[in-house]
Design a protein around this motif. Structure first.
Motif, short mmCIF file in Angstrom:
data_model
loop_
_atom_site.label_atom_id
_atom_site.label_comp_id
_atom_site.label_asym_id
_atom_site.label_seq_id
_atom_site.Cartn_x
_atom_site.Cartn_y
_atom_site.Cartn_z
N PHE A 17 0.83 -1.20 0.00
CA PHE A 17 0.00 0.00 0.00
C PHE A 17 0.87 1.25 0.00
CE2 PHE A 17 -1.60 3.41 2.71
CZ PHE A 17 -2.71 3.82 1.98
N LEU A 18 1.88 1.29 0.86
CA LEU A 18 2.74 2.47 0.95
C LEU A 18 3.54 2.68 -0.32
CD1 LEU A 18 3.99 2.09 4.64
CD2 LEU A 18 2.29 3.71 3.75
N THR A 23 2.96 8.62 -0.93
CA THR A 23 3.29 10.04 -1.03
C THR A 23 2.06 10.83 -1.47
OG1 THR A 23 3.95 10.01 -3.36
CG2 THR A 23 5.63 9.41 -1.73
N GLU A 24 2.11 12.14 -1.19
CA GLU A 24 1.00 13.00 -1.58
C GLU A 24 0.84 13.02 -3.10
OE1 GLU A 24 -2.13 15.54 -0.12
OE2 GLU A 24 -0.80 14.04 0.78
N ALA A 25 1.97 13.02 -3.82
CA ALA A 25 1.91 13.04 -5.28
C ALA A 25 1.24 11.79 -5.83
CB ALA A 25 3.31 13.19 -5.86
N GLN A 26 1.53 10.63 -5.24
CA GLN A 26 0.91 9.38 -5.68
C GLN A 26 -0.60 9.40 -5.43
OE1 GLN A 26 3.55 6.82 -3.32
NE2 GLN A 26 4.12 5.74 -5.22
N PRO A 81 -3.90 15.85 4.70
CA PRO A 81 -3.20 15.35 3.51
C PRO A 81 -3.97 14.18 2.92
CG PRO A 81 -1.71 15.53 5.41
CD PRO A 81 -3.10 15.71 5.94
N LEU A 82 -3.87 14.02 1.62
CA LEU A 82 -4.52 12.87 0.99
C LEU A 82 -3.93 11.56 1.48
CD1 LEU A 82 -5.01 14.04 -2.72
CD2 LEU A 82 -6.75 13.77 -0.93
N THR A 83 -2.67 11.58 1.88
CA THR A 83 -2.07 10.35 2.41
C THR A 83 -2.80 9.87 3.66
OG1 THR A 83 -0.44 11.76 3.55
CG2 THR A 83 0.26 10.72 1.49
N THR A 84 -3.32 10.81 4.46
CA THR A 84 -4.09 10.43 5.64
C THR A 84 -5.42 9.82 5.25
OG1 THR A 84 -3.06 12.21 6.94
CG2 THR A 84 -5.10 11.27 7.79
N TRP A 85 -6.09 10.42 4.27
CA TRP A 85 -7.34 9.85 3.76
C TRP A 85 -7.12 8.45 3.19
CZ3 TRP A 85 -12.37 11.45 3.80
CH2 TRP A 85 -12.63 12.77 4.19
N PHE A 86 -6.09 8.29 2.41
CA PHE A 86 -5.84 7.01 1.77
C PHE A 86 -5.50 5.94 2.80
CE2 PHE A 86 -6.25 9.27 -1.99
CZ PHE A 86 -6.03 8.49 -3.13
N LEU A 87 -4.75 6.31 3.83
CA LEU A 87 -4.44 5.34 4.87
C LEU A 87 -5.71 4.94 5.61
CD1 LEU A 87 -2.42 3.67 6.45
CD2 LEU A 87 -1.92 5.68 7.87
N ALA A 88 -6.61 5.89 5.85
CA ALA A 88 -7.88 5.57 6.49
C ALA A 88 -8.69 4.60 5.62
CB ALA A 88 -8.68 6.84 6.76
N ILE A 89 -8.70 4.85 4.32
CA ILE A 89 -9.40 3.95 3.39
C ILE A 89 -8.79 2.55 3.45
CG2 ILE A 89 -9.80 3.46 0.94
CD1 ILE A 89 -10.09 6.50 0.53
N TYR A 90 -7.49 2.48 3.50
CA TYR A 90 -6.81 1.19 3.60
C TYR A 90 -7.22 0.45 4.88
CZ TYR A 90 -3.05 -2.17 4.46
OH TYR A 90 -2.36 -3.32 4.74
N LEU A 91 -7.20 1.14 6.01
CA LEU A 91 -7.51 0.51 7.28
C LEU A 91 -8.97 0.06 7.35
CD1 LEU A 91 -5.59 2.96 9.66
CD2 LEU A 91 -4.91 0.63 9.04
#
Length: 313
Positions: A17-18, A23-26, A81-91
């Motif tokens: 996932f990481l 990254t924010e750009a990804q 940051p979008l990275t925080t949103w994406f990590l929440a979606i992952y979890l």
């Protein structure tokens, strides 16, 4: 004993996932692809050419309207940051039993209130995505309640309990395929008829217990089999209701085991979370892009609306 291939599928590991969304750009690139898969489209005039400004906004070449990547989506006006949103979606998608807002706040490194709002916005995406889905074929159906106070009267008619219909579609071998967990106003024939019109395809074989409201399926549109079950543990062991009873047990264990208490008007989102994951359990890796695709098409959900009761489905 052979392992269940669905249960033991690898899913998406945290390192994988990481590597994909670390990254924010990804995350921005992934969000852009889901929002504008064929390239930028102006939300005002539909023009397809733009330039990107230094502030991260996209400006239409035709009407000069400026929009951000997240404007008009569930991510609207976010300061995270979008990275925080994406990590929440992952979890929230890769775990079987869900995640409380408190635990989510610890894993994301944000406040409880921020985690709660983020989680419920994502559950709202799942809820809205579930609404258009229907069941067909052989369907086991049952009545259930969730939420409310832990003390006092229990079961049907208990205070503050939220009634919902649990339905499981099975294949020819009797294996569960899809589930529905839909709130209703109450267990009346009129209300179950309304639910059936929205969620059950005509021609389906519906198997229910003897509760009077399920006579709503006594029409030429359905093949309805009523099995008088009585009450107690023995009624839960009738083979015809094996999967709906199993799903209800898993739902209540997952929800009550993860959350100490849930407010009644938030119950539909918690049910939607379980339903969304169950119906997409065949491909865990695909759950993140699938949820992203819906999230960019879900309108903004400000906090004042998150606190309100959801409309009946």
């Amino acid at each position: 004993m052979a392992r269940n291939p669905i249960q033991f599928q690898p899913g998406l590991s945290l390192p994988a996932f990481l590597a994909q969304y670390g990254t924010e750009a990804q995350c921005q690139a992934a969000l852009f692809q889901h929002r504008w898969p064929k390239g930028f489209v102006c939300p005002d005039c539909g023009n397809t050419t733009s330039c990107r400004l230094s502030r991260g906004l996209y400006q239409c070449h035709h009407c000069h309207h400026q929009t951000s990547l997240t404007a008009g989506t569930i991510f609207h006006a976010t300061h995270l940051p979008l990275t925080t949103w994406f990590l929440a979606i992952y979890l929230l998608t890769q775990r079987k039993n869900g995640l409380s807002a408190l635990q989510l706040s610890r894993e994301l490194g944000v406040s409880y209130n921020t985690a709660w709002k983020l989680k419920h916005k994502l559950l709202q995406v799942m809820l809205e995505r579930n609404q258009g889905e229907t069941l067909s074929g052989r369907i086991e159906i049952d009545d259930a309640y969730l939420g409310g106070e832990r003390s006092g009267k229990r079961g049907r008619g208990a205070e503050h309990k939220v009634p919902f219909v649990a339905a499981v579609q099975t294949d020819e071998e009797g294996h569960p395929q899809r589930v529905q967990l839909r709130r209703v106003r109450g267990f009346t024939r009129t209300e179950v008829h309304r639910y059936a019109q929205l969620a059950i395809i005509p021609g389906s074989q519906v198997i229910s217990d003897g509760l009077g409201c399920f006579r709503a399926f006594d029409t030429p549109l359905y093949t309805h089999e009523r099995i008088i079950t009585g009450s107690g543990r023995a009624s839960a062991q009738i083979p015809a209701f094996n999967w709906v009873n199993t799903v209800l047990g898993n739902v209540k264990n997952a929800i009550t085991g993860t959350y100490h208490a849930i407010r009644g008007h938030h119950v539909p989102r918690y049910l939607a979370e379980f339903e969304y994951r169950f119906n997409r359990r065949y491909d865990l890796k695909a759950m993140i892009p699938r949820l992203l695709a819906v999230a960019v098409r879900t309108p903004p959900m400000p906090y004042r609306l998150l606190k309100l009761a959801e409309p009946y489905t």
